[in-house]
Design an enzyme around this catalytic site. Sequence first.
Site, mmCIF file in Angstrom:
data_model
loop_
_atom_site.group_PDB
_atom_site.id
_atom_site.type_symbol
_atom_site.label_atom_id
_atom_site.label_comp_id
_atom_site.label_asym_id
_atom_site.label_seq_id
_atom_site.Cartn_x
_atom_site.Cartn_y
_atom_site.Cartn_z
ATOM 1 N N HIS A 57 -1.082 -8.007 3.059
ATOM 2 C CA HIS A 57 -0.746 -8.486 4.407
ATOM 3 C C HIS A 57 -1.711 -8.014 5.500
ATOM 4 O O HIS A 57 -1.573 -8.391 6.649
ATOM 5 C CB HIS A 57 0.705 -8.146 4.768
ATOM 6 C CG HIS A 57 0.960 -6.729 5.149
ATOM 7 N ND1 HIS A 57 0.911 -6.290 6.447
ATOM 8 C CD2 HIS A 57 1.287 -5.649 4.402
ATOM 9 C CE1 HIS A 57 1.216 -4.994 6.480
ATOM 10 N NE2 HIS A 57 1.429 -4.584 5.251
ATOM 11 N N CYS A 117 5.507 6.674 24.248
ATOM 12 C CA CYS A 117 6.612 5.857 24.750
ATOM 13 C C CYS A 117 6.813 4.625 23.888
ATOM 14 O O CYS A 117 7.859 4.000 23.947
ATOM 15 C CB CYS A 117 6.349 5.448 26.191
ATOM 16 S SG CYS A 117 6.081 6.850 27.273
ATOM 17 N N ALA A 152 0.818 -1.208 0.000
ATOM 18 C CA ALA A 152 0.000 0.000 0.000
ATOM 19 C C ALA A 152 0.855 1.261 0.000
ATOM 20 O O ALA A 152 0.469 2.275 -0.581
ATOM 21 C CB ALA A 152 -0.947 -0.002 1.195
ATOM 22 N N THR A 153 2.007 1.213 0.636
ATOM 23 C CA THR A 153 2.871 2.398 0.640
ATOM 24 C C THR A 153 3.211 2.787 -0.797
ATOM 25 O O THR A 153 3.095 3.956 -1.187
ATOM 26 C CB THR A 153 4.161 2.131 1.436
ATOM 27 O OG1 THR A 153 3.803 1.795 2.780
ATOM 28 C CG2 THR A 153 5.070 3.343 1.445
ATOM 29 N N ASN A 211 -6.484 3.355 10.193
ATOM 30 C CA ASN A 211 -5.757 2.226 10.775
ATOM 31 C C ASN A 211 -5.665 2.253 12.300
ATOM 32 O O ASN A 211 -5.419 1.230 12.910
ATOM 33 C CB ASN A 211 -4.351 2.149 10.171
ATOM 34 C CG ASN A 211 -3.690 3.487 10.058
ATOM 35 O OD1 ASN A 211 -4.216 4.395 9.408
ATOM 36 N ND2 ASN A 211 -2.570 3.645 10.690
ATOM 37 N N THR A 221 9.859 -7.004 -12.394
ATOM 38 C CA THR A 221 9.386 -8.379 -12.537
ATOM 39 C C THR A 221 8.312 -8.657 -11.501
ATOM 40 O O THR A 221 8.481 -8.336 -10.320
ATOM 41 C CB THR A 221 10.563 -9.355 -12.366
ATOM 42 O OG1 THR A 221 11.491 -9.093 -13.412
ATOM 43 C CG2 THR A 221 10.103 -10.800 -12.429
ATOM 44 N N GLN A 228 -7.083 -0.755 5.031
ATOM 45 C CA GLN A 228 -7.689 -1.362 6.215
ATOM 46 C C GLN A 228 -9.097 -1.884 5.943
ATOM 47 O O GLN A 228 -9.632 -2.654 6.733
ATOM 48 C CB GLN A 228 -7.738 -0.343 7.364
ATOM 49 C CG GLN A 228 -6.369 0.080 7.869
ATOM 50 C CD GLN A 228 -5.680 -0.995 8.690
ATOM 51 O OE1 GLN A 228 -6.289 -1.958 9.151
ATOM 52 N NE2 GLN A 228 -4.382 -0.842 8.888
HETATM 53 C C1 LIG Z 1 -3.993 2.897 6.026
HETATM 54 C C2 LIG Z 1 -2.684 2.293 5.642
HETATM 55 N N1 LIG Z 1 -2.063 2.691 4.525
HETATM 56 C C3 LIG Z 1 -0.885 2.172 4.140
HETATM 57 C C4 LIG Z 1 -0.249 1.197 4.881
HETATM 58 C C5 LIG Z 1 1.070 0.647 4.417
HETATM 59 O O1 LIG Z 1 0.914 -0.584 3.817
HETATM 60 P P1 LIG Z 1 2.136 -1.474 3.333
HETATM 61 O O2 LIG Z 1 2.705 -2.077 4.565
HETATM 62 O O3 LIG Z 1 1.557 -2.494 2.431
HETATM 63 O O4 LIG Z 1 3.106 -0.603 2.630
HETATM 64 C C6 LIG Z 1 -0.869 0.749 6.058
HETATM 65 C C7 LIG Z 1 -0.230 -0.288 6.901
HETATM 66 O O5 LIG Z 1 0.538 -0.004 7.801
HETATM 67 C C8 LIG Z 1 -2.110 1.306 6.445
HETATM 68 O O6 LIG Z 1 -2.715 0.920 7.561
HETATM 69 S S1 FES Z 2 9.356 6.254 27.638
HETATM 70 FE FE1 FES Z 2 7.807 7.575 28.301
HETATM 71 S S2 FES Z 2 7.887 7.385 30.433
HETATM 72 FE FE2 FES Z 2 9.409 6.041 29.775
#
Ligand SMILES: Cc1ncc(COP(=O)(O)O)c(C=O)c1O
Ligand code: FES
Lengths: 405, 139
Positions: A204, A329, A74-75, A154, A243, A182
Site C-alpha cells: 500500500h 497535537c 510490513a508490520t 518514513n 490462506t 518506504q
Molecule cells: C517504515 C515503515 N515500516 C512499517 C510500516 C507498516 O506497514 P504496514 O501498514 O504494511 O503494516 C510503515 C507504514 O506505516 C512504514 O512506513
Molecule cells: S492539542 Fe496541542 S495546543 Fe491544542
Amino acid sequence: MLKLPIYLDHNATTPCDPRVVETMIPYFTNNFGNAASRNHPFGWQAEEAVDNARVQVAKLIGADPKEIIFTSGATEADNLAIKGVYEMYASKGNHIITCNIEHKAVLDTCKHIEKEGGEVTYLKVNPDGLIDLKELEAAIKPTTILIAIMYANNEVGTVMPMKEISALAKKNGILVFSDATQAVGKIPVDVNKDGIDLLAMTAHKMYGPKGIGALYVRRKNPRVKVTAQMDGGGHERGMRSGTLNVPGIVGFGKACELAMLEMDTDAKRLSALRDKLENALINIEEAYVNGSRRYRLPHVTNISFKHVEGEGLLMGFNKDIALSSGSACTSASLEPSYVLKALGLGDDLAHSSLRFGLGRFTTEEQIDYTIEAVTKTVNKLREMSPLWEMYKEGIDLSTIEWAHH
Amino acid sequence: MAYSEKVIGHYQNPKNVGTLDKSKSNVGTGLVGAPECGDVMRLQIEVDETTGMIKDAKFKTFGCGSAIASSSLATEWLKGKSIDEAAKIDNMEIVEELHLPPVKIHCSVLAEDAIKAAINDYRKKNGMPELKFEESVVH
Ligand SMILES: Cc1ncc(COP(=O)(O)O)c(C=O)c1O
Ligand code: FES
C-alpha cells in the site's frame, strides 16, 4: 485543471493504481480459488496467479521468487523477521542492533524481545538522520545475531547507507534485516547488491492494495531461516501460515511490475516537483528542512516552520491539502515525533514540522497551489503567534521561564 | 478528527488578535504553556480603572486550531466583564461552546490558565494580593 483535495501524504499510504485494481478484480469473483487447493482448476488458477506475482515482487528487489514470503503487510514482516530470527538463532546469541528512528513496528518488536530476555542496542542518528558506521561497528558483540536498520525513513525520507551496513555485518557474520517499506518501488533496491538478508515491504505504499506485504528471506549465502510466528497450515514454506490473500498478492505483483517500469521516470519527475516545493517553502523566513537533503527519497521533504504549530498550520488548508505533521497535537499521545527528536530537533521545532510526500499522481499545479496555501497560512499564523512576536523583538526564547505542564 | 464549525469559525476569523502595552498599569498579561509542549498562549486584559470592567482583551497563540479558538473565544467573553466575573470563567464552558473533543480539553485549560494569569498580573501590578486558584487537573 486543478483537482482538489490534493493528496501529499504518500508516506502514509498511496492510492491503488487503477491498473492494479483492474488485475485484482477477477480474483474476487471468477478466479476466487484457494491457492492451496491442489485438486481442481480453481486452486490451480489461484496458485498460478500467486506464482506469477511472486516473480514480479522478487524481480523488483533482485530476489529469487522462492525467497518471498507473503504477509499481511510490513508490520507483520517486521515482526516475523525480528522475532523469527531471534528465536531461530537463539543458540548463536541474543543481541540485536537497530536504530532509534525505526518504525514502531520494529521498535516495539525490539521492546518485546527485550522483555523476553534479549538485548537490543538502539543506535542514535545524526542530525541528517543517518547512523554512524563507527558506532555500529562498536556496538557489535560476539552475541550479535541481527542488525535491523530501515532502508528509508518514513518521516524524513532519509536513506541509510545499506551497503556499508551490510559489509560490516558480513565481516562479523551477522544477518541484516531492513524495513524497506518506504524505499521499495521508489528507489532501486537490490537485496544482493545491498547485501540484505531479510527485507520487509508493503503494497500500500507503492500503489498496491492495503493488507498485503512480504518478507524477503535469503536462501543462499547464507541460507536464512525464521521461526514462524503464526501456527497453522504451513503455507509459505512453513514460515507464514494462513490462506493466501490471492487478490491482494496479484495486486501487489502488478504494483511491483509497474514500479519496475516507471520508477525512474516517476523519481525524476517527483524529485523536480519536490525540489520546487522545498525551495519555495524554505524561502519563507525561519523555515528549515529536516534530515539529509542528499541521502533522501526523491518524493519526500520534511520542513519545520519555526514559531507556528503544525496542527494549527494544517488546519489552515486541510480541507484542500492532505499532509501530516510531527506535532504532538496531531498524535493521540501528545508527544511530538520521536523521529524528529532523534534528529536533534527541539520539541518546539518538532511541533512545527510538516511532512510532504509526493506521489505518482501529483501534478505541478497541485504543488503550486500547495506552495501558496502553506506560505499564506504560515504568515497568517505567525501574525497570531506570541513566539514569532518575541522572536521579532529579539527576545531569546530559551531565556524565558515557561510554565511547563 | 473533524473540527466543529465554531472552532473553524474562530480559526478563520480570530477575534482580538494582537498586543496591548504590557507596561501600562491597567494591563494584565498572562503567558502560559511552553514551546516544547506545542502550545503557548498570551492573553492580555485592559481594565477600565474607574469601573473595574475589562474594556479590551487581546491574544496571541502558538498552538493547534482548538487552542487558537479557545483563546479567541476567551477574549470575546472577557470584554465587558468585571475582574471577578472573569476569574470565574471555567474551561468546561469553553469546551461546551466550541464542542471540543476530549483530547482537546487541555487547549481550553490553557485558555483558563491564561485568563487567571492575566488577572493576577493585573492585581499584582495594582497592589492587590494574587488570587489563589486550584491547580487545573486536566493537562
Ligand atoms: C517504515 C515503515 N515500516 C512499517 C510500516 C507498516 O506497514 P504496514 O501498514 O504494511 O503494516 C510503515 C507504514 O506505516 C512504514 O512506513
Ligand atoms: S492539542 Fe496541542 S495546543 Fe491544542
